[in-house]
Design a protein around this motif. Structure first.
Motif, PDB file in Angstrom:
ATOM      1  N   SER A   1       0.797  -1.227   0.000  1.00  0.00           N
ATOM      2  CA  SER A   1       0.000   0.000   0.000  1.00  0.00           C
ATOM      3  C   SER A   1       0.831   1.279   0.000  1.00  0.00           C
ATOM      4  N   PRO A   2       2.010   1.348   0.636  1.00  0.00           N
ATOM      5  CA  PRO A   2       2.744   2.622   0.632  1.00  0.00           C
ATOM      6  C   PRO A   2       3.096   3.135  -0.765  1.00  0.00           C
ATOM      7  N   THR A   3       3.365   2.230  -1.725  1.00  0.00           N
ATOM      8  CA  THR A   3       3.673   2.688  -3.076  1.00  0.00           C
ATOM      9  C   THR A   3       2.496   3.457  -3.663  1.00  0.00           C
ATOM     10  N   LEU A   4       1.297   2.878  -3.560  1.00  0.00           N
ATOM     11  CA  LEU A   4       0.114   3.556  -4.078  1.00  0.00           C
ATOM     12  C   LEU A   4      -0.204   4.804  -3.260  1.00  0.00           C
ATOM     13  N   MET A   5       0.033   4.758  -1.962  1.00  0.00           N
ATOM     14  CA  MET A   5      -0.223   5.929  -1.121  1.00  0.00           C
ATOM     15  C   MET A   5       0.657   7.103  -1.537  1.00  0.00           C
ATOM     16  N   GLY A   6       1.920   6.818  -1.855  1.00  0.00           N
ATOM     17  CA  GLY A   6       2.797   7.879  -2.341  1.00  0.00           C
ATOM     18  C   GLY A   6       2.333   8.433  -3.670  1.00  0.00           C
ATOM     19  N   TYR A   7       1.859   7.545  -4.547  1.00  0.00           N
ATOM     20  CA  TYR A   7       1.329   7.977  -5.841  1.00  0.00           C
ATOM     21  C   TYR A   7       0.082   8.837  -5.649  1.00  0.00           C
ATOM     22  N   LEU A   8      -0.780   8.433  -4.709  1.00  0.00           N
ATOM     23  CA  LEU A   8      -1.981   9.203  -4.414  1.00  0.00           C
ATOM     24  C   LEU A   8      -1.638  10.594  -3.879  1.00  0.00           C
ATOM     25  N   ALA A   9      -0.573  10.668  -3.101  1.00  0.00           N
ATOM     26  CA  ALA A   9      -0.162  11.974  -2.563  1.00  0.00           C
ATOM     27  C   ALA A   9       0.149  12.958  -3.682  1.00  0.00           C
ATOM     28  N   ALA A  10       0.727  12.433  -4.764  1.00  0.00           N
ATOM     29  CA  ALA A  10       1.072  13.308  -5.885  1.00  0.00           C
ATOM     30  C   ALA A  10      -0.137  13.661  -6.740  1.00  0.00           C
ATOM     31  N   LYS A  11      -1.190  12.838  -6.669  1.00  0.00           N
ATOM     32  CA  LYS A  11      -2.359  13.032  -7.528  1.00  0.00           C
ATOM     33  C   LYS A  11      -3.502  13.777  -6.831  1.00  0.00           C
ATOM     34  N   THR A  12      -3.348  14.049  -5.532  1.00  0.00           N
ATOM     35  CA  THR A  12      -4.405  14.687  -4.760  1.00  0.00           C
ATOM     36  C   THR A  12      -3.857  15.887  -3.992  1.00  0.00           C
ATOM     37  N   GLU A  13      -4.766  16.640  -3.395  1.00  0.00           N
ATOM     38  CA  GLU A  13      -4.343  17.855  -2.696  1.00  0.00           C
ATOM     39  C   GLU A  13      -4.789  17.918  -1.241  1.00  0.00           C
ATOM     40  N   THR A  14      -5.984  17.428  -0.940  1.00  0.00           N
ATOM     41  CA  THR A  14      -6.523  17.601   0.409  1.00  0.00           C
ATOM     42  C   THR A  14      -6.899  16.300   1.093  1.00  0.00           C
ATOM     43  N   VAL A  15      -7.144  15.241   0.348  1.00  0.00           N
ATOM     44  CA  VAL A  15      -7.654  14.009   0.941  1.00  0.00           C
ATOM     45  C   VAL A  15      -6.605  13.361   1.837  1.00  0.00           C
ATOM     46  N   GLU A  16      -7.050  12.855   2.992  1.00  0.00           N
ATOM     47  CA  GLU A  16      -6.155  12.104   3.869  1.00  0.00           C
ATOM     48  C   GLU A  16      -5.903  10.735   3.249  1.00  0.00           C
ATOM     49  N   ILE A  17      -4.692  10.213   3.447  1.00  0.00           N
ATOM     50  CA  ILE A  17      -4.305   8.958   2.803  1.00  0.00           C
ATOM     51  C   ILE A  17      -3.857   7.976   3.894  1.00  0.00           C
ATOM     52  N   GLY A  18      -4.649   6.922   4.074  1.00  0.00           N
ATOM     53  CA  GLY A  18      -4.376   5.989   5.159  1.00  0.00           C
ATOM     54  C   GLY A  18      -4.134   4.579   4.678  1.00  0.00           C
ATOM     55  N   SER A  19      -3.321   3.848   5.407  1.00  0.00           N
ATOM     56  CA  SER A  19      -3.104   2.426   5.127  1.00  0.00           C
ATOM     57  C   SER A  19      -4.155   1.621   5.877  1.00  0.00           C
ATOM     58  N   ALA A  20      -4.805   0.711   5.176  1.00  0.00           N
ATOM     59  CA  ALA A  20      -5.842  -0.101   5.819  1.00  0.00           C
ATOM     60  C   ALA A  20      -5.781  -1.523   5.283  1.00  0.00           C
ATOM     61  N   ILE A  21      -4.794  -2.283   5.731  1.00  0.00           N
ATOM     62  CA  ILE A  21      -3.851  -1.930   6.810  1.00  0.00           C
ATOM     63  C   ILE A  21      -2.441  -2.379   6.436  1.00  0.00           C
ATOM     64  N   LEU A  22      -1.456  -1.872   7.208  1.00  0.00           N
ATOM     65  CA  LEU A  22      -0.120  -2.456   7.211  1.00  0.00           C
ATOM     66  C   LEU A  22      -0.063  -3.406   8.399  1.00  0.00           C
ATOM     67  N   ASN A  23       0.373  -4.642   8.154  1.00  0.00           N
ATOM     68  CA  ASN A  23       0.424  -5.586   9.267  1.00  0.00           C
ATOM     69  C   ASN A  23       1.632  -5.291  10.153  1.00  0.00           C
ATOM     70  N   ILE A  24       1.565  -5.726  11.387  1.00  0.00           N
ATOM     71  CA  ILE A  24       2.588  -5.405  12.391  1.00  0.00           C
ATOM     72  C   ILE A  24       3.736  -6.405  12.422  1.00  0.00           C
ATOM     73  N   TYR A  25       3.746  -7.353  11.476  1.00  0.00           N
ATOM     74  CA  TYR A  25       4.753  -8.422  11.489  1.00  0.00           C
ATOM     75  C   TYR A  25       5.805  -8.283  10.397  1.00  0.00           C
ATOM     76  N   SER A  26       5.417  -7.906   9.203  1.00  0.00           N
ATOM     77  CA  SER A  26       6.339  -7.987   8.074  1.00  0.00           C
ATOM     78  C   SER A  26       7.270  -6.789   7.960  1.00  0.00           C
ATOM     79  N   ARG A  27       7.000  -5.734   8.717  1.00  0.00           N
ATOM     80  CA  ARG A  27       7.898  -4.577   8.758  1.00  0.00           C
ATOM     81  C   ARG A  27       8.301  -4.321  10.202  1.00  0.00           C
ATOM     82  N   THR A  28       9.556  -3.970  10.408  1.00  0.00           N
ATOM     83  CA  THR A  28      10.001  -3.640  11.757  1.00  0.00           C
ATOM     84  C   THR A  28       9.378  -2.314  12.191  1.00  0.00           C
ATOM     85  N   PRO A  29       9.375  -2.015  13.488  1.00  0.00           N
ATOM     86  CA  PRO A  29       8.889  -0.698  13.921  1.00  0.00           C
ATOM     87  C   PRO A  29       9.649   0.448  13.256  1.00  0.00           C
TER      88      PRO A  29
END
Length: 346
Positions: free
Chosen positions: A41-69
């Motif tokens: 999801s972060p790849t698309l979230m970054g792309y969305l950031a460039a294509k939008t101006e005001t909308v909040e962009i959230g991950s739903a969800i990033l799991n708590i296991y496959s990435r370190t804190p």
């Protein structure tokens, strides 16, 4: 009430970004990006950031296991930077089939791991050094598997856009919902039935809120379903398009005896249906499973029908504590439908 939508993990990312940009103009406040075991999801979230101006962009969800804190900290700080302060970090435990099957990580201590991840990300955004002596050992020492023993406490190298970012937890089980109400900014339930939600999560939410820090403010809740405004049976018939998704989660999202969504269906009072749906789905009879999804559940969990009925459903979600109505527009004029609902929820 805010207005949000979720991009599914099996869609076309570039086309989805164009859709979100148009929804933003119609009044959308937030977009959630799913991951599961599809595109990250972060790849698309970054792309969305460039294509939008005001909308909040959230991950739903990033799991708590496959990435370190530390990796989660870097991700949310980077997304918040490129979006100009519009990132939301949605976290969840996912399930053992994905975590152990796709990522090869033990599905252990989800509650403790969630709490430590949130604490480390929050401290990290304030540029505190990452230290932990719980499930995570930071810095890692020889007693816990370090090879060199040269690790030292570090803080994030760059300066985050904000020193706090909203953190939501996707949770279904009583203990995890209690935790969300206690330590998170928001909660993401799924297959939400407004009139029956209290039967499943009422006690857990009350217990969590009793432990909640005043600094967090009120618990935010995002939930909703298909949006289709119209008269006649052809509009109501659109509910059938939701049957495959409900059947997937109730019947196929997990093993027999280890399906959180199936447990929710039973808690709603659909014990017999939940058992049969799962048996059919796991034996490959998906269409038969879909046919057994209770119609009253589909009607309650979605916003499909005449304007007066959709307004009633919005009121029901609000009465159940939902602060962000999550919709999936299904009409010939999705922008018009979003604009109407935005007016009704403002």
């Amino acid at each position: 009430m805010k207005l949000s939508t979720t991009l599914m993990y099996d869609g076309n990312p570039r086309q989805a970004a164009d859709t979100v940009a148009s929804y933003e103009k119609a009044g959308l406040d937030t977009v959630w990006v799913a991951e599961a075991y599809g595109f990250d999801s972060p790849t698309l979230m970054g792309y969305l950031a460039a294509k939008t101006e005001t909308v909040e962009i959230g991950s739903a969800i990033l799991n708590i296991y496959s990435r370190t804190p530390g990796a989660l900290l870097q991700t949310v700080a980077g997304l918040d930077n490129v979006s100009g302060g519009r990132a939301i970090l949605g976290l969840g435990a996912s399930g053992p089939q994905v975590i152990e099957g796709f990522h090869g990580v033990p599905y252990a201590k989800p509650l403790g791991r969630t709490a430590e991840v949130i604490d480390l990300v929050r401290r990290g955004l304030k540029r505190e050094k990452l230290t932990s002596d719980g499930i995570f050992h930071l810095p890692l020492d020889r007693d816990h598997g370090a090879v060199t023993g040269l690790g030292k406490p570090l803080k994030i190298l760059t300066h985050p856009e904000r020193d706090t970012v909203p953190i939501f937890i996707a949770a279904l089980g009583p203990k995890s919902v209690e935790q969300a109400a206690s330590i998170a900014d928001g909660w993401i339930p799924h297959l939400f039935h407004p009139e029956k939600a209290h039967l499943v999560w009422g006690d857990a939410l009350e217990a969590g809120r009793a432990q909640r820090s005043a600094d967090l403010g009120p618990l935010q809740i995002t939930a909703g379903g298909m949006l289709a405004i119209g008269e006649g049976p052809e509009t109501k018939a659109l509910l059938d398009f939701m049957r495959p998704m409900f059947a997937l989660y109730v019947g196929g999202m997990g093993a027999k005896g280890k399906n959180f969504y199936n447990d929710v269906a039973k808690s709603y009072g659909y014990e017999g249906e939940a058992e049969e749906i799962q048996d059919l789905y796991l034996s490959g009879k998906k269409k038969e499973a879909e046919a057994l999804i209770p119609t009253d559940w589909l009607e309650a969990a979605n916003l499909v029908g005449p304007e007066s009925y959709v307004k009633e459903r919005i009121a029901a979600f609000a009465e159940a504590g939902v602060t962000s109505l999550n919709i999936y527009p299904a009409s010939e004029d999705p922008l018009g439908a979003i604009a109407k609902v935005k007016e009704w929820t403002s």
